[in-house]
Design an enzyme around this catalytic site. Sequence first.
Site, PDB file in Angstrom:
ATOM      1  N   HIS A 111     -14.665 -34.569-103.144  1.00 53.66           N
ATOM      2  CA  HIS A 111     -13.871 -35.682-103.681  1.00 53.66           C
ATOM      3  C   HIS A 111     -12.697 -35.208-104.526  1.00 53.66           C
ATOM      4  CE1 HIS A 111     -17.460 -38.703-103.208  1.00 53.66           C
ATOM      5  NE2 HIS A 111     -16.892 -38.373-102.069  1.00 53.66           N
ATOM      6  N   THR A 178     -27.259 -38.000-107.793  1.00 56.73           N
ATOM      7  CA  THR A 178     -26.345 -38.858-107.030  1.00 56.73           C
ATOM      8  C   THR A 178     -27.071 -40.141-106.639  1.00 56.73           C
ATOM      9  OG1 THR A 178     -24.906 -38.990-105.092  1.00 56.73           O
ATOM     10  CG2 THR A 178     -26.789 -37.499-104.906  1.00 56.73           C
TER      11      THR A 178
HETATM   12  P1  NAD Z   1     -23.203 -42.191-109.771  1.00 57.69           P
HETATM   13  O1  NAD Z   1     -22.606 -42.343-111.124  1.00 57.69           O
HETATM   14  O2  NAD Z   1     -23.061 -43.317-108.808  1.00 57.69           O
HETATM   15  O3  NAD Z   1     -24.749 -41.889-109.914  1.00 57.69           O
HETATM   16  C1  NAD Z   1     -25.224 -40.926-110.804  1.00 57.69           C
HETATM   17  C2  NAD Z   1     -26.709 -40.747-110.560  1.00 57.69           C
HETATM   18  O4  NAD Z   1     -27.161 -39.712-111.419  1.00 57.69           O
HETATM   19  C3  NAD Z   1     -27.543 -41.997-110.828  1.00 57.69           C
HETATM   20  O5  NAD Z   1     -28.411 -42.208-109.726  1.00 57.69           O
HETATM   21  C4  NAD Z   1     -28.320 -41.638-112.099  1.00 57.69           C
HETATM   22  O6  NAD Z   1     -29.636 -42.194-112.104  1.00 57.69           O
HETATM   23  C5  NAD Z   1     -28.379 -40.129-112.011  1.00 57.69           C
HETATM   24  N1  NAD Z   1     -28.481 -39.435-113.298  1.00 57.69           N
HETATM   25  C6  NAD Z   1     -27.924 -39.755-114.468  1.00 57.69           C
HETATM   26  N2  NAD Z   1     -28.231 -38.854-115.414  1.00 57.69           N
HETATM   27  C7  NAD Z   1     -29.015 -37.930-114.814  1.00 57.69           C
HETATM   28  C8  NAD Z   1     -29.657 -36.744-115.255  1.00 57.69           C
HETATM   29  N3  NAD Z   1     -29.566 -36.311-116.528  1.00 57.69           N
HETATM   30  N4  NAD Z   1     -30.394 -36.030-114.361  1.00 57.69           N
HETATM   31  C9  NAD Z   1     -30.519 -36.450-113.067  1.00 57.69           C
HETATM   32  N5  NAD Z   1     -29.935 -37.563-112.598  1.00 57.69           N
HETATM   33  C10 NAD Z   1     -29.181 -38.294-113.458  1.00 57.69           C
HETATM   34  O7  NAD Z   1     -22.607 -40.829-109.196  1.00 57.69           O
HETATM   35  P2  NAD Z   1     -22.348 -40.320-107.713  1.00 57.69           P
HETATM   36  O8  NAD Z   1     -23.518 -40.638-106.848  1.00 57.69           O
HETATM   37  O9  NAD Z   1     -21.930 -38.906-107.888  1.00 57.69           O
HETATM   38  O10 NAD Z   1     -21.090 -41.180-107.189  1.00 57.69           O
HETATM   39  C11 NAD Z   1     -20.049 -41.564-108.021  1.00 57.69           C
HETATM   40  C12 NAD Z   1     -18.640 -41.084-107.660  1.00 57.69           C
HETATM   41  O11 NAD Z   1     -17.891 -41.007-108.879  1.00 57.69           O
HETATM   42  C13 NAD Z   1     -18.593 -39.709-107.068  1.00 57.69           C
HETATM   43  O12 NAD Z   1     -17.900 -39.824-105.906  1.00 57.69           O
HETATM   44  C14 NAD Z   1     -17.792 -38.854-108.041  1.00 57.69           C
HETATM   45  O13 NAD Z   1     -16.648 -38.317-107.395  1.00 57.69           O
HETATM   46  C15 NAD Z   1     -17.273 -39.753-109.108  1.00 57.69           C
HETATM   47  N6  NAD Z   1     -17.604 -39.305-110.494  1.00 57.69           N
HETATM   48  C16 NAD Z   1     -17.547 -37.984-110.826  1.00 57.69           C
HETATM   49  C17 NAD Z   1     -17.881 -37.557-112.119  1.00 57.69           C
HETATM   50  C18 NAD Z   1     -17.801 -36.087-112.452  1.00 57.69           C
HETATM   51  O14 NAD Z   1     -16.991 -35.374-111.890  1.00 57.69           O
HETATM   52  N7  NAD Z   1     -18.646 -35.562-113.362  1.00 57.69           N
HETATM   53  C19 NAD Z   1     -18.282 -38.479-113.061  1.00 57.69           C
HETATM   54  C20 NAD Z   1     -18.331 -39.850-112.700  1.00 57.69           C
HETATM   55  C21 NAD Z   1     -17.992 -40.233-111.405  1.00 57.69           C
END
Ligand code: NAD
Length: 245
Positions: A111, A178
């Site tokens: 992404h 995810t």
């Molecule tokens: P999402 O935010 O939709 O889901 C995050 C998942 O992680 C949830 O299911 C949640 O229950 C879980 N989670 C939260 N804390 C956790 C932990 N400590 N240990 C294990 N699991 C945990 O994220 P996604 O599925 O990656 O999709 C969102 C989109 O947003 C992606 O395409 C991404 O590009 C973008 N995004 C990226 C970032 C980043 O770069 N760090 C941050 C936010 C969103």
Amino acid sequence: MKYRRIAVLTGAGISAESGVPVFRSEDGLWEKHRIEDVATYEGFERNPTLVHDFYNGMRQSLKNKQPNAAHLALTKLQDVIADKGGLVSIITQNIDDLHERAQSHDVIHMHGELNSLLCEYCGTRFPFFDNSSTTSECPHCHHQSMRPDIVWFGEIPYHMEQIEQILLKCDLFIAIGTSGVVYPAAGFVSICAAHKKPCLEFNLEPSATNSRFTYSYLGKAGTTLPAFVDYLLAHDALMVPSTLP
Ligand code: NAD
């Protein structure tokens, strides 16, 4: 060695314990803006300054963040399996650079990346750590046509052919942090499951695609993943989720 080729998919949850807000968290930048405004090309066309500023904010706040125990566990897994002649491929949906700062190698950012800009005019992308705007200039063609190097909703993720090969060749698939609602990444488990590969999920709660996984390790990835990796490396076997610490 039983698992020589391991495909790992990471999402926002792996960076949550580093203080990077996940997509649907109640605090942080995502909550203050509509997805249509900051994560679609139409939003960028409507208000490019808002979109530049949104990613500038994320890019600057990323500077204070550090990789956590889950990122480090993946680096350990990658290094040890590589020493034994295997390969751990890390595919991330994350736009942060915490895998790289944890010293993981060849991370595939499907992404895009916060620390990169893309020229809409000539297609050049280059590392970028500052603040971008509508007047930022491409170092190659000198047009003021830079956008964040992020794959927005409705756009095609990067490196899909390479990812498909990794998924078809792996003998173990691991998804970490995810939610299983953003495609095509959410469909990777179905590809691997259809090819009878063991599929493991690490998440706080069962994801939307939970039923496709062989095992779910529920809890914070910073705790569950290091325990899992140590067990796998010591026993060449998958830890049963109920024996997690
Ligand atoms: P999402 O935010 O939709 O889901 C995050 C998942 O992680 C949830 O299911 C949640 O229950 C879980 N989670 C939260 N804390 C956790 C932990 N400590 N240990 C294990 N699991 C945990 O994220 P996604 O599925 O990656 O999709 C969102 C989109 O947003 C992606 O395409 C991404 O590009 C973008 N995004 C990226 C970032 C980043 O770069 N760090 C941050 C936010 C969103």
